[in-house]
Design a protein around this motif. Structure first.
Motif, short mmCIF file in Angstrom:
data_model
loop_
_atom_site.label_atom_id
_atom_site.label_comp_id
_atom_site.label_asym_id
_atom_site.label_seq_id
_atom_site.Cartn_x
_atom_site.Cartn_y
_atom_site.Cartn_z
N TRP A 108 0.84 -1.20 0.00
CA TRP A 108 0.00 0.00 0.00
C TRP A 108 0.87 1.25 0.00
O TRP A 108 1.94 1.27 0.63
CB TRP A 108 -0.90 0.00 1.22
N THR A 109 0.40 2.28 -0.67
CA THR A 109 1.12 3.55 -0.73
C THR A 109 0.26 4.67 -0.16
O THR A 109 -0.97 4.65 -0.26
CB THR A 109 1.50 3.91 -2.18
N PHE A 110 0.95 5.66 0.40
CA PHE A 110 0.29 6.90 0.82
C PHE A 110 1.30 8.03 0.69
O PHE A 110 2.41 7.93 1.22
CB PHE A 110 -0.21 6.82 2.27
N GLY A 111 0.93 9.09 -0.03
CA GLY A 111 1.89 10.16 -0.22
C GLY A 111 1.30 11.37 -0.91
O GLY A 111 0.08 11.53 -1.01
N TYR A 131 5.64 3.55 1.69
CA TYR A 131 5.25 2.30 1.05
C TYR A 131 5.22 1.20 2.11
O TYR A 131 6.26 0.81 2.63
CB TYR A 131 6.24 1.97 -0.06
N GLN A 132 4.02 0.73 2.44
CA GLN A 132 3.86 -0.36 3.40
C GLN A 132 3.79 -1.66 2.61
O GLN A 132 2.77 -1.98 2.01
CB GLN A 132 2.58 -0.18 4.22
N ASP A 153 8.49 1.51 3.99
CA ASP A 153 9.64 2.08 3.26
C ASP A 153 9.16 3.32 2.51
O ASP A 153 8.31 4.05 3.01
CB ASP A 153 10.23 1.02 2.33
N PHE A 154 9.65 3.57 1.32
CA PHE A 154 9.25 4.75 0.56
C PHE A 154 9.07 4.41 -0.91
O PHE A 154 9.54 3.38 -1.40
CB PHE A 154 10.31 5.86 0.70
N TYR A 155 8.36 5.28 -1.60
CA TYR A 155 8.22 5.17 -3.05
C TYR A 155 8.30 6.57 -3.65
O TYR A 155 8.12 7.58 -2.97
CB TYR A 155 6.89 4.51 -3.44
N GLY A 156 8.59 6.63 -4.93
CA GLY A 156 8.61 7.90 -5.63
C GLY A 156 8.54 7.66 -7.12
O GLY A 156 8.90 6.58 -7.61
N GLY A 157 8.07 8.66 -7.86
CA GLY A 157 7.98 8.47 -9.30
C GLY A 157 7.68 9.76 -10.03
O GLY A 157 7.40 10.80 -9.43
N ASP A 175 8.25 4.55 -11.67
CA ASP A 175 8.10 4.56 -10.21
C ASP A 175 9.11 3.61 -9.59
O ASP A 175 9.40 2.54 -10.13
CB ASP A 175 6.69 4.14 -9.81
N TYR A 176 9.63 4.02 -8.43
CA TYR A 176 10.56 3.21 -7.65
C TYR A 176 9.90 2.88 -6.32
O TYR A 176 9.40 3.77 -5.62
CB TYR A 176 11.87 3.96 -7.42
N TYR A 177 9.89 1.60 -5.96
CA TYR A 177 9.32 1.14 -4.69
C TYR A 177 10.43 0.52 -3.85
O TYR A 177 10.96 -0.54 -4.19
CB TYR A 177 8.21 0.13 -4.96
N GLY A 178 10.81 1.19 -2.78
CA GLY A 178 11.85 0.69 -1.90
C GLY A 178 11.32 -0.45 -1.04
O GLY A 178 10.25 -0.34 -0.44
N ALA A 179 12.08 -1.55 -0.98
CA ALA A 179 11.65 -2.72 -0.20
C ALA A 179 12.89 -3.50 0.22
O ALA A 179 13.31 -4.44 -0.45
CB ALA A 179 10.70 -3.59 -1.01
#
Length: 199
Positions: A108-111, A131-132, A153-157, A175-179
């Motif tokens: 899940w994302t929130f931002g 990023y959960q 963690d985090f995401y961005g795009g 988009d990049y999803y850190g995990a």
């Protein structure tokens, strides 16, 4: 990769029905504020640790943007993604000892999100937040173990695209999803086609 190309073909075919939206180009871009929903599908790639490959990934999101200038809308978004399953990069992928050799990542994302018109119809977009995630994969250390873990963690795009009207747009995105946790790195890149509807 074949599944990704098929998915992109369906999205592209769907765009053939869009020209009706183009009859009402936005006279200004103040209409880009408000509630929105969107979807992305594309190529999720992982080149970390024991993994090097790609699979079809998708994401859905929604939220609200405020028009803070004639060509700028900023807001908040939340969403869910599934970034597919990716095989091991080496001979271990055929090792019968490994019952689950593929990686998996979803969450899940929130931002925050931004929609910036550079012309009446062309835009660029940006997003970033937390990023959960939950993932499965082989750890990258001297004694690899298949792990099932989760973390925030985090995401961005960023992306660019075309507004067919004040309500509908399509775009291309990265988009990049850190995990990453406990010697397991499932951080994934998603290259996608998107569609968004604004209410």
């Amino acid at each position: 990769m074949k599944k990704t190309l098929i998915a992109l073909a369906f999205v592209t075919a769907g765009l053939a029905t869009v020209p009706a939206f183009a009859q009402s180009y936005p006279s200004n871009n103040s209409g880009n504020g408000g509630w929105f929903v969107g979807a992305k599908v594309g190529d999720a790639t992982l080149n970390k640790g024991a993994y090097n490959g790609s699979d079809t990934g998708y994401a859905i999101d929604g939220g609200y943007r405020w028009s803070v200038a004639p060509n700028v809308a900023l807001g908040l978004e939340t969403g869910y993604n599934d970034l597919g399953t990716i095989k091991l990069r080496n001979a271990f992928s055929s090792n019968p000892v490994l019952a689950h050799p593929k990686s998996q990542l979803h969450g899940w994302t929130f931002g925050g999100t931004g929609h910036f018109n550079i012309t009446r119809n062309w835009y660029v977009s940006a997003r970033a937040g937390i990023y959960q995630w939950q993932g499965h994969g082989l750890s990258n250390n001297s004694n690899p173990l298949y792990r099932n873990i989760s973390k925030t963690d985090f995401y961005g795009g960023a992306g660019f695209g075309y507004d067919f009207s004040n309500n509908f747009s399509v775009g291309l995105n990265y988009d990049y999803y850190g995990a990453k946790k406990d010697n397991l790195n499932l951080s994934t890149n998603l290259y996608s086609v998107s569609a968004e509807y604004r209410f």
